[in-house]
Write an enzyme that holds these catalytic residues in place. Structure first.
Site, PDB file in Angstrom:
ATOM      1  N   ASN A   1     -48.435  88.727  55.065  1.00 29.35           N
ATOM      2  CA  ASN A   1     -48.246  89.769  56.087  1.00 29.35           C
ATOM      3  C   ASN A   1     -47.098  89.441  57.042  1.00 29.35           C
ATOM      4  O   ASN A   1     -47.111  89.817  58.218  1.00 29.35           O
ATOM      5  CB  ASN A   1     -49.542  90.025  56.873  1.00 29.35           C
ATOM      6  CG  ASN A   1     -49.516  91.299  57.736  1.00 29.35           C
ATOM      7  OD1 ASN A   1     -50.178  91.365  58.772  1.00 29.35           O
ATOM      8  ND2 ASN A   1     -48.761  92.292  57.357  1.00 29.35           N
TER       9      ASN A   1
ATOM     10  N   ASP B   1     -42.068  88.669  45.836  1.00 31.41           N
ATOM     11  CA  ASP B   1     -42.158  87.947  47.099  1.00 31.41           C
ATOM     12  C   ASP B   1     -40.786  87.357  47.450  1.00 31.41           C
ATOM     13  O   ASP B   1     -40.281  86.511  46.720  1.00 31.41           O
ATOM     14  CB  ASP B   1     -43.193  86.828  46.943  1.00 31.41           C
ATOM     15  CG  ASP B   1     -43.512  86.146  48.260  1.00 31.41           C
ATOM     16  OD1 ASP B   1     -42.800  86.411  49.256  1.00 31.41           O
ATOM     17  OD2 ASP B   1     -44.460  85.355  48.289  1.00 31.41           O
TER      18      ASP B   1
ATOM     19  N   CYS C   1     -49.988  92.373  51.526  1.00 32.46           N
ATOM     20  CA  CYS C   1     -49.296  91.368  50.709  1.00 32.46           C
ATOM     21  C   CYS C   1     -50.011  90.033  50.937  1.00 32.46           C
ATOM     22  O   CYS C   1     -51.168  90.003  51.356  1.00 32.46           O
ATOM     23  CB  CYS C   1     -47.802  91.305  51.032  1.00 32.46           C
ATOM     24  SG  CYS C   1     -47.408  90.803  52.729  1.00 32.46           S
TER      25      CYS C   1
ATOM     26  N   CYS D   1     -43.654  89.271  55.390  1.00 35.34           N
ATOM     27  CA  CYS D   1     -42.425  89.714  54.698  1.00 35.34           C
ATOM     28  C   CYS D   1     -42.562  91.129  54.148  1.00 35.34           C
ATOM     29  O   CYS D   1     -42.056  92.088  54.708  1.00 35.34           O
ATOM     30  CB  CYS D   1     -42.056  88.757  53.561  1.00 35.34           C
ATOM     31  SG  CYS D   1     -41.679  87.078  54.126  1.00 35.34           S
ATOM     32  N   ARG D   2     -43.272  91.269  53.034  1.00 35.31           N
ATOM     33  CA  ARG D   2     -43.270  92.555  52.329  1.00 35.31           C
ATOM     34  C   ARG D   2     -44.063  93.650  53.024  1.00 35.31           C
ATOM     35  O   ARG D   2     -43.587  94.777  53.181  1.00 35.31           O
ATOM     36  CB  ARG D   2     -43.791  92.358  50.895  1.00 35.31           C
ATOM     37  CG  ARG D   2     -42.855  91.542  50.032  1.00 35.31           C
ATOM     38  CD  ARG D   2     -43.539  91.077  48.769  1.00 35.31           C
ATOM     39  NE  ARG D   2     -44.602  90.131  49.062  1.00 35.31           N
ATOM     40  CZ  ARG D   2     -45.442  89.635  48.170  1.00 35.31           C
ATOM     41  NH1 ARG D   2     -45.366  90.039  46.917  1.00 35.31           N
ATOM     42  NH2 ARG D   2     -46.348  88.750  48.521  1.00 35.31           N
ATOM     43  N   SER D   3     -45.325  93.354  53.402  1.00 34.14           N
ATOM     44  CA  SER D   3     -46.128  94.451  53.967  1.00 34.14           C
ATOM     45  C   SER D   3     -45.640  94.921  55.342  1.00 34.14           C
ATOM     46  O   SER D   3     -45.727  96.123  55.621  1.00 34.14           O
ATOM     47  CB  SER D   3     -47.626  94.111  53.957  1.00 34.14           C
ATOM     48  OG  SER D   3     -47.928  92.979  54.723  1.00 34.14           O
TER      49      SER D   3
HETATM   50  P1  4NP Z   1     -45.383  88.028  52.110  1.00 32.94           P
HETATM   51  O1  4NP Z   1     -44.551  86.691  51.858  1.00 32.94           O
HETATM   52  O2  4NP Z   1     -46.650  87.927  51.307  1.00 32.94           O
HETATM   53  O3  4NP Z   1     -44.475  89.097  51.612  1.00 32.94           O
HETATM   54  O4  4NP Z   1     -45.627  88.097  53.596  1.00 32.94           O
HETATM   55  C1  4NP Z   1     -45.104  85.427  52.014  1.00 32.94           C
HETATM   56  C2  4NP Z   1     -45.118  84.839  53.251  1.00 32.94           C
HETATM   57  C3  4NP Z   1     -45.627  83.571  53.407  1.00 32.94           C
HETATM   58  C4  4NP Z   1     -46.143  82.898  52.323  1.00 32.94           C
HETATM   59  C5  4NP Z   1     -46.141  83.491  51.067  1.00 32.94           C
HETATM   60  C6  4NP Z   1     -45.626  84.767  50.926  1.00 32.94           C
HETATM   61  N1  4NP Z   1     -46.647  81.591  52.469  1.00 32.94           N
HETATM   62  O5  4NP Z   1     -47.005  80.961  51.462  1.00 32.94           O
HETATM   63  O6  4NP Z   1     -46.728  81.092  53.605  1.00 32.94           O
END
Ligand code: 4NP
Length: 161
Positions: free
Chosen positions: A11, A123, A8, A13-15
């Site tokens: 790294n 997200d 994702c 939240c989703r993954s």
């Molecule tokens: P992820 O979520 O891609 O599912 O881990 C996010 C976590 C942090 C950010 C964006 C998406 N960020 O912009 O810091």
């Protein structure tokens, strides 16, 4: 042994949720596979999963607190059989950095879920606990579908255990 890398953006939240869901599903199925996750971005390298992601996994009996974020790297495309993007932007970013000698199958995670092909896992970073539960439901469905596919291709009786 079959190996799967979830990717994702951050790294955190989703993954990591997808990694936790697939580890749990594989364990339930008695399937021995290598599972990891990474982000296309580097902002959270070394950080544990977002507190809300940890809580969502815990509500479903899965502990992801020990995971640490890392950024995807070129050798991942040679080391993993499947590199699965959580959303379509992640997929485009992966395609842009995939080395010419990469051997991994690179595609969208939700392509494995009948009826959800081509869709992204939204997200939840700027969302609520309820959004994290939705994320869990999506990655759990994908994990179950993946175990079904990988389990058929590499049945336990074939000696992968
Ligand atoms: P992820 O979520 O891609 O599912 O881990 C996010 C976590 C942090 C950010 C964006 C998406 N960020 O912009 O810091």
């Amino acid at each position: 042994m079959t190996s799967v890398l979830f990717v994702c953006l951050g790294n955190i939240c989703r993954s990591p949720l997808a990694e936790g869901a697939l580890r749990a599903a594989a364990e339930r199925a008695g399937l021995d596979i290598v599972v990891d996750s990474a982000g296309t971005g580097d902002w959270h390298v070394g950080a544990p999963p977002d507190r809300r992601a940890q809580a969502a996994a815990r509500r479903h009996g899965v502990d992801i607190s020990g995971l640490r974020a890392r950024q995807v790297r070129p050798e991942d495309f040679r080391r993993f059989d499947h590199v699965l993007a959580l959303d379509d932007q992640n997929l485009r970013d992966l395609m842009a950095i995939a080395p010419a000698d990469g051997t991994a199958e690179v595609r969208l995670l939700m392509d494995y879920v009948p009826g959800r092909e081509g869709s992204s896992v939204a997200d939840p970073y700027f969302g609520t606990d309820r959004d994290f539960d939705t994320t869990w439901a999506e990655v759990r469905a994908a994990a179950d579908a993946l175990v079904g596919r990988l389990g058929r291709r590499f049945p336990k009786s074939a000696g992968t255990m």
